[in-house]
Every structure is written in C-alpha cells, then in structure tokens.
Design an enzyme around this catalytic site. Structure first.
Site, mmCIF file in Angstrom:
data_model
loop_
_atom_site.group_PDB
_atom_site.id
_atom_site.type_symbol
_atom_site.label_atom_id
_atom_site.label_comp_id
_atom_site.label_asym_id
_atom_site.label_seq_id
_atom_site.Cartn_x
_atom_site.Cartn_y
_atom_site.Cartn_z
ATOM 1 N N GLU A 116 0.853 -0.946 -0.062
ATOM 2 C CA GLU A 116 0.276 0.180 -0.205
ATOM 3 C C GLU A 116 0.933 1.238 0.010
ATOM 4 O O GLU A 116 2.073 1.630 0.787
ATOM 5 C CB GLU A 116 -0.355 0.158 1.277
ATOM 6 N N HIS A 162 -7.265 -2.479 14.680
ATOM 7 C CA HIS A 162 -7.729 -1.613 13.556
ATOM 8 C C HIS A 162 -7.522 -2.125 11.972
ATOM 9 O O HIS A 162 -7.620 -1.882 10.854
ATOM 10 C CB HIS A 162 -6.925 -0.584 13.545
ATOM 11 N N GLU A 163 -6.485 -3.702 12.690
ATOM 12 C CA GLU A 163 -5.615 -3.770 11.450
ATOM 13 C C GLU A 163 -6.842 -5.138 10.906
ATOM 14 O O GLU A 163 -7.647 -5.063 9.456
ATOM 15 C CB GLU A 163 -4.713 -4.577 11.955
#
Length: 920
Positions: free
Chosen positions: A169, A337-338
């Site tokens: 990313e 979060h992940e």
C-alpha cells in the site's frame, strides 16, 4: 524499431483506440527506447482487467535480489492490441501472449515516469475472449520500507539475520511484480515462493504443499486468494517462529525467535477481536486463517494485508512484566484497526485513493467501538477526543483538504494517509453514529458491507446504505435485532444522510458555532474556524451540523440540526449555563458569546463535575483555540484553566497540558527565560496536588496508569524537586543492580529521563538499549536519551538504532530546548537521504517536517524554513502539503506571540502577586 512504432501508431488509428490529444503521436509520452508510448495518463485504461495472477517468486537473501514469473489471466472489455499495466524498477523479459490461437511474443515499451509497461500485440485481442500474458521479471530487494524489501535483525549473540517482507500500500505492488496496481482491479492470486530450507514463507493464504526443487531449494505453494486488490497481497521469507490458536478461526502470530515469548497478548487479542467483528458485521471472516507478523523493519504502524497483517515490533509484542498500560492500549488498538480492515477495506474497497478515508476513518473509528465492547477495562472512550483534537489542528489551516479529495500521483496518494483521512474520518463517523443512534448506524454498516462485498465503492454508497435502513429488501434476511429496531421505527424519517455528510467530506475545515443566550432565546451562527489573518478565506462554507446541548436545568441531551448560517433556538425556561457539543460527539468548536464563557468559568470553579470529563476537555480545547483567532482574550482562557487544580480525569488533564505547555515551548526557542520560567512555574503549581498524589507503582485503571506516567514524567522534566529526588534514588538502585531490579513500568520513563542527565547514566542506558530484546522498554530508553540536556552523546546512536526509529528520535530531539537546532540542521542536511528512504508524501516525512518546525515563532526562523523548502524542486518534495502546513503554523505562532505575550506577562504577574498576598 522505428518501423514498429510507425505501424503501431497506425494501428491505434485503425482500432480507433484512445490516442489522446487529437491523435497526434508527437504528444504521446516517449518510452525508454525512444518510441512513443501509447498511453498518456497516470490511471490505467479500462479496456482490460486482470482476473487471476499466477506468481512464482524467488528471493535470494544472500545476493539481496529476486526473480519471478507472473502469468496474468485477462478479461478484454473492448477490442485492443495494447495492454497497459504497472511495473517499477524491475527488468522485464520474455513477455508472451497466451491466446486461444497459440503463444506469441509481445513487444514491450516502458514509461518509468508513470511506472507503466505497454505490451503490444501484432493482432487484436477481441472483446469477451480470455487471454493470458506471461512476464519474467527480476529486481533488487528494496532498501526502503515498501515493495518487496529486505529487513534484518540482530540476535542476542550479535549475529545479523536477513529476511524479506512486503508492503504494497499504496502503489508498491508494482515494484514486486508486474500488475494492474489500482484498487479497483480486483483479482485472485495464486502465489508460489521459492526459498532455502533454513527459511519459512508465509502469505495471505494457507500453504497447500511444498515441492523440492533441484539444488536443495523448496517451493511453497499457497492456496488461491479470493478476489482482492493488489495492495493487499503479502508474503514474507524469514526464520520467524509462531504461536497459534484455533477457535472458529486459525490465528497465528509470527516474530523473530528471541521475541516469540512476547506474542501471547497479541494472539489472545486477535482471537477476541476477530470474533467480535464476525458478530458485529454479521459476516463471517472470509479466509481460512489470519496471521499477524512482527517485522523488525517497518515504516508504518501496521498493514492490513488480507490474511497476513504486518506490524512494527512495538505494535505487536507485549511483555506482561515490562510493558506499560499505554503499550497494552496501543497494541490492542492497532490489532483492532487492522482486523476491522479485513471487512472494511479488504472485502469492500474504495474505488480510488481519493476515498481512502472510507476505510481508514472507519478502521480508526472501529478501534474505539470494538475495544469499548471487547475490552471495557481499557476505557478506550477516555481517549477518543484526542483524535478529534489532532484532526482539528491540521484542519484549522487553509492548507487542509477535504476528507475526500482528488489525487493522481503516488506522492499525492501517499499524502492522503494523514490525520484528516484517519482522525477526522473517525470523528465525523462518530458524530453520525451519535446522531443516527448506534443501532441504526450498525444496521446501515452491515447493509453496506453485504451489498458491496468483493466490490469497490465511493462515499455516496455508504451514505445511501445508512439512509434507508428500514425500507430495504435486506430486511427479510436481516437479523432479528434489525427487524425489531425497524418495527419500533425510532429514526427521524426523511433524513438525508448524504446531504448532511457531503458537507463534512467534500469541503475542508470545520465549523465554529457561536452561541449567544438571551433569556430563553439561543442565537446560533456558524462560520469556518480558520487560523489566518485573511478573513475572506472563511467565506462560502456551510455545514449541516448535528448540534447537541444540555443546560443547568436539564442534563437530558437535546438535539438540533443547524443547516443555515444563523438560527434561533428556544429554551423552555431561563438557565444559568448551556453546554453545546455534549461529550464532544460533534466535530465542531463552540464560542459562547456575551456572558457565555464567564458562566462556564463560574460553573467549573464551583462545580466542575456537573459536566463530564470529556465536556471539560472540550471546553479547555475550545477556549484556548478561540484565543488564536481573536474571539476570546487570553485572560479568559487562563482564568478558565485555574479550575484544573481540581481536575483528575485524564482527557481534561492532558488537554490542559496540551494547551498550556506549547506556550512555554514557544518561549524556549526565543530568548525570554524569565517569562518562560514563570509559565513553567504556573503549570507545575496548577497540577502540584495531582502530582503529589501519584503513587510510584503500577496500580489502578488503564487511564489512571497512563495519567501517572504522564504526570511523573512532566514533573521530573520540569525539575519538580520531590519527583527528581525519588527518580534519582530509583535510577541509582536500578543501575546498581545492573538493570535487573524490576521498576514499576509506569514510572520507568520518569526514572530513565532523570538518569540520562548524567554522562554515566546516559551511557548505562545506552548499553542496556543496545542489548535489550524488549520492545517497549527499548522505546522508553530511546525517548529518555533524546529528552536529556546532555549535548554530546548523540553521535553514537547511528549504528545501533534502527533507521525506522530515526524520525521519532529527530522529532524528540527537536522538542528538547537544547536540541531543536540540531534536529532542524539534521533534517536539512539529510533531506535527500530521508525522502529516498521514507518516500515523498509519506506520513513519516510530513510528521518530521511539521513536528520539527511547529514551535518556531520568529520571522528569522520562518525565513530560514522558507529558504530551505523554497530551494526544493518538485522531485525533492516542493509540492508536499506539509510544507504549507509548516509555513502556516509558524505564521500563526508569530501572530500569537505578538498579540498575547504582553497579556500573558501581565496575567502571570497579577496572579503571582495575588498568590503572594494569600500566603502572607
């Protein structure tokens, strides 16, 4: 070859293919071999999309390079004889077209400026037919932190071990294999990795089998993925060990062998959180397994690769005896979060990076929702406001950008990974959830994920899903909770979520709501809050603001949607005070005009607990921020701050520090020691009672423990005598035990900072830092060594510290009154190396730029900063947004100092005079 280019240009005409710019070949970009390149846009054409990638990758960890073969199955949407895809910094060879009528070589053109390859076929690829291309490729393992890069670590015996890992990313899959590297080109991936027997390989999917190759190498075959974007592909070749747990999901945590004993906490958290999301989203996790890997060299905090999330070691490894409460909170939040992304981002992905906030704002927001329910003991709601304050800091400058904003090139895409996308994104979602009710919000989210699974979306798809939650066809298969909710129908009907939310995502900045109470009448008006001396910049903004308020006579939360520039509310009776933006659930500031602030100051002085801790933190923030734009006098804000001597809640205390400390930090970088010390004295006095009550142990709730670390560190750095004495004693005891004495974790930072003040103490800490395998202890030692006032010891850092930690250290040194020039000089001298290693536009670079310079407040420093950044070219970063932010912040600091220094001096003098009289 000129003949090929001629026939090729001819062919473009014949096929009626987009030869942009009125079909003049001379306007086309020029490929590396001098021929015209048949595509002139950064975004790929939509004529062809990939269906499936077959990848074989062979990294060599001795020569630090890799080779590979990619076979890509293509879907042709329009007749064409050109295939445009991405590849970056790799040698491409033996490119073949596998067509129904046989195998043919393809002619290859490269246009490195856009990281593009053009594969030219001498016959047409026909719409609707299936083709495959095969490319061989070779490249070096990257020296940066993205693409397929090398990482290394030292064992306790000093041996250096090498491994290779990926970070794709946003635009780096193209540096690892040729691909259609845009999020909307979703495909299935079948991956094989060739490795030596001493290593293991892991990837997104489970390993199906291992084949022995001639020469003693092994080839691991991984199962085919589901349909996904290129930026989520991952593979790692290393000598990691793992721990695993199987509930309804198989979960493993990987780390270097000597740190595998620090993985238990992450494993339990991942199991618990994946189960939570399964249930919350009402969609089972899509893959057979999920691995979490702690990578020794890692630039970001973590990455949500589907089925194989990767983390900094400090973001995953936890030692119950040596990690602090804030380490635990941080690690749990990163994992939450992940894992939130496995649905929001991976299953449903933004169409393009302009809507990055859709996944990042959401995952940031879900950290709080998931922890609130799964880990109530972490009291995560005590910390959410901090995110909104952080977002407002960048969003109050004219260099800010809308949450959803057009981006084209890789630098602009990288820059989207900022506080606006993450923190403002989370804050506006929180405001919407509060406005719609949590139940309605959850139903809309589930509907959105189910409707767009395996697809790509834009912001409006989310608003539509949240608008008609009870009229939908999904109601039949919706779960019971959903049907019951809609039967009760407690939703404001006819609500246009999109019209409201477009005002928050398509324009930058945020509103300042001015409230004036006259009897029962409350006059409201809105304008953009902006730190500027050019008022015309605030014109033309209008938000739909979900206001909330409570009053002295009723603590029931009242709601009102402000859609116009001004409006009037009527209260049922006259009140002593009114508080808007209850618990700061809204992303806006409030100015209490007329007698408003005075009535709030009286309330805080006499009965501050009539308001919640979050409300108090919100008031502290707003009143000081209003001083910056001249709406409130500094004296008023300082009078309000006096109540802090009775404050005990973490968010209000830290916000008090957050507004007061920068005032003396500005002075430290100018020559005004007397006023600076007066200001420091005021803050220590204000919090002395609370500091004195802190025990030097690890007892209490997470919030109490985080607050203790914060207060004791502040007191020691500010030389508060009782603190320094105690910390010195403890440091000497710890040093005498050769570091074996176990100190209470929460106080180690204060102890290390005091210890690092002597050359012997600094050297002892440095030795311990070099040999420690314990991540959270290392990071505290590192910070302590940068905060010290010693001038000379900095040089020996380089070879021991990981480069990934450098930006944090530079920022730390820049906050040190003795070191701020050092940090700025370092940034300038090493600029070209830094942008190469960390990448233009990355949050690492922008954080360094803004944090190193944000405490300057003189024209001379502004000129120096301008002359350095002004000398850069576009290639070396002159266009980065963080440079504008830096100029604006320093200009704002200069204005603040010019206006408020005399007022501050007078107020502190008056107060010390008054205090002296009270003491007599």
């Amino acid at each position: 070859s000129s003949f090929i280019s001629f026939t090729f240009t001819l062919e473009l005409f014949v096929l009626g293919l987009p030869l942009p710019n009125q079909g003049q070949a001379k306007d086309l970009p020029i490929a590396t071999n001098g021929q015209p390149f048949p595509w002139d846009r950064m975004r790929l054409p939509k004529t062809i999309s990939p269906l499936h990638y077959d990848l074989t990758i062979h990294p060599n960890l001795t020569t630090l390079d890799f080779t590979g073969v990619a076979r890509i199955e293509l879907d042709v949407h329009e007749d064409t004889s050109i295939i445009i895809l991405h590849a970056k910094q790799m040698q491409i060879s033996n490119v073949l077209l596998l067509a129904p009528e046989g195998i043919r070589p393809l002619h290859v053109l490269e246009y490195p400026h856009f990281h593009q390859l053009a594969l030219l076929s001498d016959s047409v690829l026909t719409k609707g037919r299936k083709y495959e291309v095969q490319l061989e490729f070779a490249a070096n393992l990257s020296d940066s932190y993205h693409g397929f890069y090398k990482s290394s670590y030292r064992t306790s015996s000093g041996e250096v071990r090498v491994m290779a890992s990926t970070q794709f990313e946003a635009t780096f899959a193209r540096a690892a294999f040729p691909c259609f590297d845009e999020p909307a080109f979703k495909a299935n991936f079948t991956i094989r990795i060739i490795r030596e027997p001493r290593h293991i390989a892991i990837s997104n999917m489970p390993k199906v089998k291992t084949v022995e190759l001639p020469g003693g190498l092994l080839e691991d075959h991984f199962d085919t993925t589901i349909k996904m974007s290129t930026y989520l592909v991952a593979y790692i070749v290393s000598d990691f060990l793992s721990v695993s747990k199987t509930t309804q999901h198989g979960i493993s945590v990987y780390a270097v062998p000597e740190k595998i004993n620090q993985t238990a906490y992450a494993l339990d958290a991942a199991v618990k959180l994946l189960d939570f999301y399964d249930n919350y989203y009402d969609i089972p996790y899509q893959l057979p397994k999920h691995d979490l890997a702690a990578i020794p060299d890692f630039q970001a905090g973590a990455m949500e690769n589907w089925g194989l999330s990767t983390y900094r070691e400090t973001g995953l490894l936890f030692d119950p005896d040596r990690s602090s409460a804030s380490d635990k909170l941080g690690i749990t939040k990163v994992i939450a979060h992940e894992l939130a992304h496995q649905w929001f981002g991976n299953l449903v992905t933004m169409e393009w990076w302009n809507d990055l906030w859709l996944k990042e704002g959401f995952a940031k927001f879900m950290e709080y929702i998931s922890l609130d329910i799964s880990y109530p003991e972490l009291h995560v709601d005590d910390f959410f406001l901090g995110k909104c304050f952080d977002a407002m800091e960048v969003d109050s400058l004219s260099s800010s950008h809308p949450v959803s904003t057009p981006v084209e090139n890789p630098m602009q895409i990288q820059e989207m990974f900022d506080d606006v996308s993450y923190d403002k994104g989370a804050c506006i979602l929180n405001m919407l959830r509060d406005f719609l009710t949590p139940e309605a919000f959850e139903i809309g989210i589930i509907q959105y994920l189910k409707r767009y699974s395996y697809q790509n979306t834009v912001s409006s798809h989310l608003w539509e899903s949240l608008t008609n939650i009870c009229s939908s066809d999904d109601l039949d298969e919706g779960r019971l909770k959903h049907r019951e909710f809609c039967a009760k129908r407690n939703l404001p009907s006819g609500l246009d979520v999109r019209a409201i939310m477009d005002t928050w995502t398509l324009q930058e900045g945020f509103p300042l709501v001015t409230v004036e109470v006259r009897g029962r009448e409350v006059r409201l008006s809105q304008e953009r809050y902006l730190k500027t001396d050019d008022p015309s910049l605030t014109e033309g903004f209008l938000w739909q603001i979900p206001l909330t308020y409570m009053t002295s006579t009723s603590n029931t939360i009242q709601r009102f949607l402000l859609k116009t520039k001004t409006d009037i509310l009527y209260l049922p009776e006259e009140v002593d005070w009114v508080k808007f933006n209850v618990d700061m659930s809204g992303y806006y500031m409030v100015h209490y005009a007329g007698e408003g602030w005075n009535s709030i100051i009286r309330l805080l002085q006499h009965n501050h607990t009539a308001l919640s801790g979050n409300d108090r933190a919100n008031l502290i923030h707003n009143v000081f921020q209003l001083v910056s734009i001249g709406k409130v006098r500094l004296d008023t804000a300082l009078e309000l701050s006096l109540y802090l001597s009775r404050e005990t809640e973490i968010m209000a205390v830290t916000q008090g520090f957050g507004e007061l400390v920068p005032l003396y930090k500005l002075m430290e970088k100018r020559d005004m020691a007397a006023l600076e010390n007066q200001m420091k004295g005021y803050i220590v006095d204000l919090f002395r009672g609370l500091i004195d009550r802190q025990e030097w142990t690890d007892s209490g709730s997470v919030s109490e423990r985080v607050l203790r670390s914060y207060l004791l560190l502040f007191a020691c750095v500010r030389n508060y005598a009782p603190c320094v004495t105690k910390a010195t004693q403890l440091f000497n005891k710890w040093k005498d035990s050769d570091g074996t004495l176990s100190l209470p974790v929460d106080i180690t930072m204060a102890v290390f900072v005091i210890g690092a003040r002597t050359p012997e103490g600094w050297d002892f800490l440095f030795e311990k830092y070099r040999h420690s395998m314990q991540m959270s202890v290392k990071s505290r030692m590192k910070t302590a060594m940068t905060v010290t006032s010693l001038q000379d010891n900095r040089a020996s850092y380089g070879e021991v510290m990981k480069t990934q930690d450098l930006p944090g250290v530079v920022v730390s040194v820049s906050k040190n009154p003795h070191g701020y020039k050092l940090a700025w000089d370092f940034l300038r001298a090493n600029w070209h190396t830094l942008i190469k290693k960390f990448d233009l536009g990355s949050s690492t670079i922008s954080h360094m730029v803004t944090q190193v310079t944000n405490q300057y407040s003189t024209r001379e420093m502004l000129d120096e900063v301008r002359s350095f950044f002004g000398s850069l070219t576009e290639e070396t970063g002159s266009e980065m947004r963080c440079i504008q932010q830096t100029y604006e912040t320093i200009e704002d600091n200069i204005r603040w100092m010019d206006t408020n220094l005399p007022l501050l001096q007078a107020w502190l003098n008056k107060r010390s005079h008054k205090v002296a009289h009270e003491d007599l």
